[in-house]
Write a protein that holds these residues in place. Structure first.
Motif, PDB file in Angstrom:
ATOM      1  N   GLY A 152       0.720  -1.130  -0.066  1.00 24.85           N
ATOM      2  CA  GLY A 152      -0.053  -0.006  -0.185  1.00 24.85           C
ATOM      3  C   GLY A 152       0.809   1.371   0.091  1.00 24.85           C
ATOM      4  O   GLY A 152       2.146   1.067   0.401  1.00 24.85           O
ATOM      5  N   ILE A 153       0.509   2.597  -0.340  1.00 26.43           N
ATOM      6  CA  ILE A 153       0.952   3.670  -0.162  1.00 26.43           C
ATOM      7  C   ILE A 153      -0.079   4.613   0.670  1.00 26.43           C
ATOM      8  O   ILE A 153      -0.610   5.672   0.292  1.00 26.43           O
ATOM      9  N   PRO A 154       0.149   4.400   1.805  1.00 23.12           N
ATOM     10  CA  PRO A 154      -0.621   5.483   2.648  1.00 23.12           C
ATOM     11  C   PRO A 154       0.132   6.561   3.171  1.00 23.12           C
ATOM     12  O   PRO A 154       1.437   6.542   3.368  1.00 23.12           O
ATOM     13  N   PRO A 155      -0.494   7.858   3.148  1.00 20.85           N
ATOM     14  CA  PRO A 155       0.255   8.957   3.655  1.00 20.85           C
ATOM     15  C   PRO A 155       0.649   8.920   5.363  1.00 20.85           C
ATOM     16  O   PRO A 155      -0.045   8.362   6.039  1.00 20.85           O
ATOM     17  N   LEU A 156       1.858   9.586   5.552  1.00 17.47           N
ATOM     18  CA  LEU A 156       2.391   9.324   6.791  1.00 17.47           C
ATOM     19  C   LEU A 156       1.248   9.935   7.803  1.00 17.47           C
ATOM     20  O   LEU A 156       1.157   9.425   8.978  1.00 17.47           O
ATOM     21  N   GLU A 162      -4.219  -0.175  -3.303  1.00 20.12           N
ATOM     22  CA  GLU A 162      -3.637  -1.290  -3.372  1.00 20.12           C
ATOM     23  C   GLU A 162      -2.904  -1.596  -4.365  1.00 20.12           C
ATOM     24  O   GLU A 162      -3.228  -1.364  -5.722  1.00 20.12           O
ATOM     25  N   VAL A 163      -1.733  -2.002  -4.221  1.00 21.84           N
ATOM     26  CA  VAL A 163      -0.728  -2.262  -5.152  1.00 21.84           C
ATOM     27  C   VAL A 163      -0.222  -3.774  -5.051  1.00 21.84           C
ATOM     28  O   VAL A 163      -0.474  -4.677  -4.076  1.00 21.84           O
ATOM     29  N   THR A 202      -1.195  -0.876  -9.574  1.00 18.79           N
ATOM     30  CA  THR A 202      -2.284  -0.369  -8.845  1.00 18.79           C
ATOM     31  C   THR A 202      -3.501  -0.765  -9.099  1.00 18.79           C
ATOM     32  O   THR A 202      -4.166  -0.303 -10.105  1.00 18.79           O
ATOM     33  N   VAL A 203      -3.962  -1.905  -8.381  1.00 18.00           N
ATOM     34  CA  VAL A 203      -4.984  -2.578  -8.676  1.00 18.00           C
ATOM     35  C   VAL A 203      -6.423  -2.030  -8.024  1.00 18.00           C
ATOM     36  O   VAL A 203      -7.460  -2.125  -8.678  1.00 18.00           O
ATOM     37  N   ARG A 204      -6.154  -1.252  -7.281  1.00 16.62           N
ATOM     38  CA  ARG A 204      -7.546  -0.478  -6.790  1.00 16.62           C
ATOM     39  C   ARG A 204      -7.066   0.876  -6.123  1.00 16.62           C
ATOM     40  O   ARG A 204      -6.075   0.736  -5.093  1.00 16.62           O
ATOM     41  N   GLU A 205      -7.982   1.822  -6.085  1.00 17.02           N
ATOM     42  CA  GLU A 205      -7.448   3.246  -5.542  1.00 17.02           C
ATOM     43  C   GLU A 205      -8.957   3.880  -4.996  1.00 17.02           C
ATOM     44  O   GLU A 205     -10.064   3.578  -5.535  1.00 17.02           O
TER      45      GLU A 205
END
Length: 455
Positions: free
Chosen positions: A6-10, A39-40, A381-384
């Motif tokens: 995942g790529i969540p903001p800090l 979701e990656v 990137t499969v879901r955003e």
């Protein structure tokens, strides 16, 4: 094997995992808020070319001239080599002689063939057509519009009648010929089967001779090797010609042989063999040059069966190469395969094709263009969800097929079944079961029980 990331903001992580001062050390609480969730799916991949073709010798001979060098760029249809093959030329001569000496058509056995000649009205028709054309020209000179139309109409009608009479005459002659030969066929029906068999054999012989000539002509023509498309040239061939050479050698001995094997699209050069050069002998099927079209690079990724259903045509991805550390390339899915392959973890994976875009380093500088065959890691990137009801992944407890979250209700723990959407590395999207503002257990959720007192 693919890995979800995942790529969540800090700042979102800090907000969601903030702990309560009153909670026991083993349990932490936080309020549910909205946050972006991505979701990656991560998978290994290999760089490929748009197209690759290995051009082979169509017959045994010698390289008469080589027009390219290693690494040259060629255009479609450009001559890359010429092969001198006395064997192919000799086969063509033999095929042509065999075709000329094919048996002529055997006359019908005891069956007369009567045919009435059609009336040759060509000269007469041309004179009549000239008269009609002259009549039209004169009619168009008449000033009275109504009279001019009537006269032109009469001329057209007369011409149509003449053509109809000509066709009728030809039809009568043809019908009479059919009637006469039908009667004769009934009289000589006993010879019909033999005549038909002889005609079939003669037709087959002629067809085989013509096919042999065409095959031999094709082999001679293909001695001039041309690039099927634009690309970069790689020279080389295996020592001894390899299995393909042996197969082509056998094929060349057949009556319709001498044709070049289909282009090898497996890619790569024939390394480790004798370099191709002018004067070098070649066998049928020996690789002469490989042309690789690198105008558009592709990626072939292996996606695990647990993730492949999330991958769609058009899915965006980022790519990192072992050969270019610190650079990231863009990519986009162009196709998802359906043929399973054995996976590294005991399951199966599926091939996914992507187009590779430009790459840049962390400082913004342009990254170099990769070469086919290089290894890569692709992150799709499969879901955003840009404004999802989000919860830390540590708050989700798996219970069979259900995903459960512990919600603080009136100071006690309440079990809540939730449905998840996009799943990041640290934050997940909750589609149903939670609302913004709900207070949930984000740490130590595995140890919480129904009705347990929570601060």
């Amino acid at each position: 094997m693919t890995i979800r990331r995942g790529i969540p903001p800090l700042l979102v992580l800090l907000a969601l995992t903030g702990c309560s001062a009153e909670a026991p050390a083993a349990v932490q609480l936080a309020d549910v808020k909205r946050a972006p969730v991505t979701e990656v799916v991560e998978a290994p991949a290999t760089i490929g070319a748009r197209a690759t073709a290995t051009l082979r010798s169509p017959a045994q001979g010698t390289i008469a001239h080589l027009y390219v060098r290693e690494g040259d760029h060629v255009r479609k249809g450009q001559i890359v080599a010429k092969i001198r093959s006395p064997q192919a030329q000799d086969q063509l001569k033999q095929a042509r002689r065999a075709s000329k000496s094919a048996a002529p058509a055997t006359p019908s056995l005891g069956r007369p063939n009567v045919r009435l000649a059609s009336f040759d009205t060509g000269a007469f028709d041309r004179k009549v057509a000239a008269h009609f054309a002259k009549a039209r020209r004169e009619a168009k000179k008449i000033d009275d519009a109504q009279a001019r139309r009537q006269l032109l109409s009469a001329i057209g009608l007369a011409e149509a009648q003449h053509k109809a009479q000509t066709r009728a005459l030809k039809s009568i002659t043809a019908q009479l010929n059919r009637s006469i030969n039908s009667v004769l066929a009934g009289v000589t029906s006993g010879f019909g089967g033999l005549t038909s068999s002889m005609a079939s054999l003669q037709a087959a012989s002629k067809s085989q001779a013509k096919a042999a000539v065409k095959a031999a002509e094709s082999a001679v023509k293909s001695l001039t090797v041309k690039a099927p498309f634009g690309g970069v040239v790689t020279l080389g061939r295996p020592s001894g010609g390899g299995a393909a050479s042996s197969l082509n050698g056998l094929l060349s001995q057949l009556p319709t042989g001498g044709q070049q094997l289909p282009a090898d699209t497996s890619g790569g050069s024939a390394s480790g063999g004798t370099p191709v050069a002018t004067g070098v002998p070649v066998s049928a099927g020996d690789p002469i040059v490989t042309v690789t079209d690198i105008s558009e690079l592709t990626l072939s990724a292996d996606i695990d069966e647990t993730d492949v259903l999330l991958v769609k045509k058009g899915t965006k991805a980022t790519v990192e190469l072992d050969a270019v550390p610190g650079a990231a390339y863009t990519a986009r899915v162009t196709g998802v395969g359906v043929t399973p392959m054995p996976g590294t973890t005991g399951g199966v994976s599926y091939p996914v094709q992507l187009t590779l875009g430009a790459g840049r380093f962390d400082d913004g500088a342009a990254a170099p263009t990769p070469k086919p065959g290089m290894s890569a890691v692709t992150r799709l990137t499969v879901r955003e969800s840009p404004a999802a009801i989000a919860a830390p992944a540590s708050a989700i407890v798996s219970s069979g097929r259900e995903s459960v979250v512990w919600v603080v209700r009136n100071g006690t723990a309440e079990r809540r079944v939730v449905k998840l959407g996009a799943q990041g590395e640290a934050v997940v999207e909750v589609l149903t079961g939670l609302s913004v503002g709900d207070r949930i257990v984000v740490k130590g959720a595995d140890s919480v029980r129904q009705g347990q007192q929570l601060p």
